[in-house]
Write an enzyme that holds these catalytic residues in place. Sequence first.
Site, PDB file in Angstrom:
ATOM      1  N   ASP A  88       0.582  -1.425   0.129  1.00  0.00           N
ATOM      2  CA  ASP A  88      -0.016   0.032  -0.296  1.00  0.00           C
ATOM      3  C   ASP A  88       1.089   0.766  -0.078  1.00  0.00           C
ATOM      4  OD1 ASP A  88      -3.134   0.826   0.815  1.00  0.00           O
ATOM      5  OD2 ASP A  88      -1.665   1.956   1.759  1.00  0.00           O
ATOM      6  N   HIS A 137      -7.121  -6.963   0.029  1.00  0.00           N
ATOM      7  CA  HIS A 137      -6.393  -5.990  -0.207  1.00  0.00           C
ATOM      8  C   HIS A 137      -4.668  -6.547   0.810  1.00  0.00           C
ATOM      9  CE1 HIS A 137      -4.143  -1.992  -0.181  1.00  0.00           C
ATOM     10  NE2 HIS A 137      -4.177  -1.696   1.041  1.00  0.00           N
TER      11      HIS A 137
END
Length: 294
Positions: A103, A270
């Site tokens: 991320d 994610h």
Amino acid sequence: MMELFEGDRTTVEVGGGVRIAATVRGDGPPLLLLHGYPQTRSMWRLVAPELAERFTVVASDLRGYGDSAKPIGEHYDKRAMAADQLAVMRSLGFDRFAVVGHDRGGRVGHRLALDAPEAVAALAVLDIVPTLYMFEHVDRAMATSYFHWFFLTQGGGLPETLIGADPRAWLESRFRGRARRPDVFPAEVMEEYGRCFDADTIRASCADYRAAAGVDLEHDREDRAAGRTIEAPLLALWGESSYVGRNFDVLAVWREFAAHVQGHAVEADHYLAEEAPAETAAALRAFLEQGGAW
């Protein structure tokens, strides 16, 4: 602080009064682990022990997050955040090292590989495509799934005020809404993330996203105009059910930004390192061991 994994905690002065917190473990080629939003280095707790069997693992909190400094002002461009991490590794005696970033950490790693190619031996990015590509391909799916990219950039203190009214609700929306299983973030993990997500982190992380929508794009466009791409080997991993996995040909995108790209999907959404730690650690170790003792 919840134990990340057994290791030596350190804090490094990187200049300008900024101090970066990290945990170090292992003995072998140096490996820098960088976390995402709204996490801390604790996100590597299930992956780092496996990697530390082969590498000297440095799990670091980004500027503005965790136990690292959170300077006031717009000091959160990825160039500055990457320079922090380069200073950390050099202070530990590592001039050349591999980087794994999830991320936001992947975006810092991307910038680090461009700004200091002599230092980055290999780069792995988890569940991202480059920032510039994302902003140049905004559609309804992106704006819906990544609405926080636009919300956090708003000025006048609006996101800071709204998030600050109930930080725990915001954290849970970020974690539980983007993971395949509800048990990925047990109570003790949420408590640790909550401890670190204070008013200063809320402010700093909004500045991080504002930089991503501003000066970071300027830097990225300058690189593209100059033909600069990542020369180090790059591994891209993504969640097979994540927004990134569902909406992009991840390897094709990264091949526009890097010369040597490989990668595959992981059975996750994610948060790869927390949803699928064994698969993520195995993929990272296999990739990193290709480079030998850099």
